[in-house]
Write a protein that holds these residues in place. Structure first.
Motif, short mmCIF file in Angstrom:
data_model
loop_
_atom_site.label_atom_id
_atom_site.label_comp_id
_atom_site.label_asym_id
_atom_site.label_seq_id
_atom_site.Cartn_x
_atom_site.Cartn_y
_atom_site.Cartn_z
N GLY A 129 2.50 48.19 -77.63
CA GLY A 129 1.72 46.95 -77.51
C GLY A 129 0.67 47.08 -76.44
O GLY A 129 -0.45 46.56 -76.57
N VAL A 180 0.03 43.49 -83.24
CA VAL A 180 0.74 44.72 -82.85
C VAL A 180 1.83 45.00 -83.87
O VAL A 180 2.22 44.14 -84.65
CB VAL A 180 1.36 44.58 -81.44
N SER A 206 4.44 42.74 -77.60
CA SER A 206 5.29 43.45 -78.55
C SER A 206 6.74 42.99 -78.50
O SER A 206 7.60 43.54 -79.17
CB SER A 206 5.22 44.96 -78.30
N ARG A 229 10.02 47.47 -79.11
CA ARG A 229 9.67 48.71 -79.80
C ARG A 229 10.77 49.76 -79.74
O ARG A 229 10.95 50.54 -80.64
CB ARG A 229 8.40 49.28 -79.20
#
Length: 629
Positions: A97, A325, A368, A385
């Protein structure tokens, strides 16, 4: 209406895999353009000045994208000084992100690749983002003076990576015509002439890199008649000014004290006043009266502004597209600490309201991340992530005084055409040849699929696998153990594939304390044959706390507080001493990797403990019986 350009500004991002030298290169660019005063030295400012956070310095990685500005007036500027805004982005894919935000601020990128390691998974990740954004790329092969460098092969591998990604990223064919710069960032030298392997580039400074940036990275373009448009790409805070919004001015001019229209995420608009306008010079922000197209600035006076929103002309407000993102792939539950030791040592933030407020604050600057409600009012599902990004968040909260219960990381699945799909990672491993069989066996049990293997002819091999993200939870510790710490593993998200089936990532069981009390040396001596212990003598434990790893596959409830019975009869063996093996100390990341589905990690400012979700031994047994029916 033809677009105009600002030839006195360049906006460039430096992107690379972890530890390929981004932050070191930015350091040298700052020193060589006079960003520091005569009284400042490397000794007073420290190396890697861009890694300002404690965790960044400890782990040696960049976590947050940061910007700096240098004023270049060297030979390539032809007597007209140019401001080069540089964005130093993270190399780790877990912080993707930050990379995407950084790319939204610039007009081109410098791709840094290690002259020995070559392109790695995160190189693929950041390059794909740059090509998709149709940006020109400068390839900088760094660390050419390494004894094991293989410059020509790495250049060829990078070109093949460009070819591979160009169609996938829907880029332009002319992006293949990229300039190549050879550098030693640590020495602060760059050259356009390829040196021999292990040799220093010819020259004495980074002038060839600056000249290539001015020639390759386009100047910011803008419509001279368009109204003000400035995109919020990041957030910061100041003790004196409150929240700062970092913006890239796209069109128009923004002035200190003026009225602007704040275009929010939800489509609403509100007039606001720009109480302060700051521009970066070196590592410092200086007050400025106005900024034009292409400038990267910070403004104060809007307490609730968030990333992706727009500041526009109050009479003709036109919002810019929101920053998007990639979706999160890993999740874990974060809640309040529910162990018997809650609040006993230094932890001052233990309530559900405090934890939720902190997670909400994290959402403001971390695009993110996702925070979802669970069935429990004191726990939330946090999606990100990767494991590292979530572990960094927990570590930051721990250092701020929060006490937390953190669940085992899980993958975020999705359903496509009625079929369950899960995230898949592209894993690259560099290891000595002797460990080939062991690594292949480990990854086969984790549903890994080998796609490529290369022998560099130096006793080392490189293997590429596709592995479900689930299979990499807990992989790192086992991998380092099998390769005696010599192997290097890197992975990056590579899309979704159908569910791979059951994966058993840990074959050993847990040693679980069956009562509360203090750990005794006598009990440790008797139990250390059963497995590996995690606790020291005198450590406070409670029922349901995991005090070690069982050598067998099942869990074992043990009494780690047992004391030696004393009597008035002197034993003949009184002078014999038993040896206690040093306990294995687990970090936060290792604890998250170790715990199973029925376990969680208790995190406090002073310690990290692993425990069972159900602490009571009898209740745990009943729950297991119900699950087996």
């Amino acid at each position: 209406m033809p677009m105009k350009t600002r030839d006195d500004v360049r906006n460039v991002a430096i992107v690379a895999h972890v530890d390929h030298g981004k932050t070191t290169l930015v350091d040298k660019m700052l020193w060589q353009t006079g960003a520091f005063s005569d009284r400042q030295t490397v000794e007073t400012t420290g190396e890697r000045v861009m890694d300002s956070g404690d965790l960044e310095r400890e782990k040696g990685i960049t976590i947050l994208a940061k910007n700096t500005a240098i004023s270049y007036d060297g030979p390539a500027a032809d007597g007209h000084p140019v401001t080069i805004n540089i964005i130093d982005t993270p190399g780790h894919a877990d912080f993707g992100g930050e990379v995407e935000r950084g790319l939204s601020m610039v007009d081109g990128v410098v791709l840094l690749v290690d002259a020995s390691e070559g392109p790695l998974p995160q190189t693929r990740f950041v390059l794909r983002k740059a090509l998709a954004a149709k940006m020109p790329v400068i390839l900088c092969i760094n660390k050419v003076d390494r004894p094991d460098s293989r410059i020509e092969e790495v250049e060829e591998e990078t070109y093949e990576l460009f070819m591979d990604l160009l169609d996938d990223a829907d880029g332009h064919a002319d992006q293949l015509d990229f300039p190549v710069v050879y550098a030693s960032a640590r020495a602060g030298i760059a050259s356009l002439t390829r040196p021999g392997n292990g040799e220093m580039p010819e020259g004495s400074d980074l002038e060839p890199l600056f000249a290539t940036i001015l020639k390759t990275i386009p100047a910011p373009s803008y419509d001279d008649e368009a109204p003000l448009q400035a995109h919020v790409t990041n957030l910061d805070s100041s003790n004196f000014l409150g929240r700062l919004a970092l913006l890239r001015v796209r069109n128009g001019v923004i002035r200190k004290g003026q009225q602007a229209m704040w275009c929010r995420h939800d489509g609403t608009q509100q007039r606001v006043k720009i109480t302060e306008l700051l521009m970066t010079e070196g590592l410092e922000r200086q007050s400025a009266e106005e900024a034009g197209p292409g400038d990267i600035i910070a403004v104060a006076g809007i307490p609730e502004i968030t990333i992706g929103e727009t500041l526009a002309d109050p009479e003709n407000p036109i919002a810019l597209p929101l920053i998007t993102v990639d979706e999160p792939a890993i999740s874990m539950t974060i809640g309040t600490n529910t162990s018997p030791l809650v609040g006993k040592v230094r932890g001052s933030k233990v309530t559900a309201r405090m934890v939720k407020d902190r997670l909400d604050r994290e959402l403001i600057g971390n695009v993110s991340l996702r925070v979802l409600a669970t069935e429990r009012p004191d726990a939330w599902e946090v999606q990100g992530r990767g494991e590292l990004a979530l572990a960094i968040l927990v570590e930051q909260m721990r250092r701020e005084g929060y006490e937390l219960t953190v669940g085992k990381p899980q993958v975020v699945t999705r359903e496509v055409d009625g079929k369950l799909q899960e995230p898949v990672e592209r894993l690259t491993i560099d290891t000595p040849e002797e460990y080939l069989g062991a690594i292949t066996q480990i990854l086969a049990s984790r549903k890994g699929r080998m796609e490529q293997m290369t022998n560099h002819g130096t006793g080392w091999i490189r293997m590429e696998f596709k592995v479900p993200s689930r299979g990499l939870i807990g992989f790192r510790t086992e991998f380092l153990t099998e390769t005696r710490g010599t192997g290097i593993a890197n992975h990056v998200f590579d899309g979704y594939e159908p569910w791979f089936g059951q994966i058993i990532t840990r074959t050993s069981g847990s040693l679980v304390s069956d009562r509360s009390g203090a750990v005794t040396s006598f009990a440790m001596v008797n139990l250390q044959e059963r497995g590996t212990l995690f606790v020291d003598p005198t450590t406070e434990v409670y029922e349901g706390m995991i005090i070690g790893e069982n050598s067998r596959s099942d869990d074992m409830d043990v009494n780690i507080t047992k004391e030696k019975k004393l009597s008035n009869v002197r034993a003949s063996s009184a002078d014999n001493f038993e040896k206690i093996f040093p306990p294995r100390k687990l970090s936060l990341e290792q604890s998250l990797e170790f715990c199973r589905e029925d376990e969680c990690v208790e995190v406090t400012p002073e310690s990290v403990r692993i425990r069972k979700l159900i602490l009571d031994q009898n209740e745990r047994g009943r729950a297991l019986s119900r699950a087996r029916r």
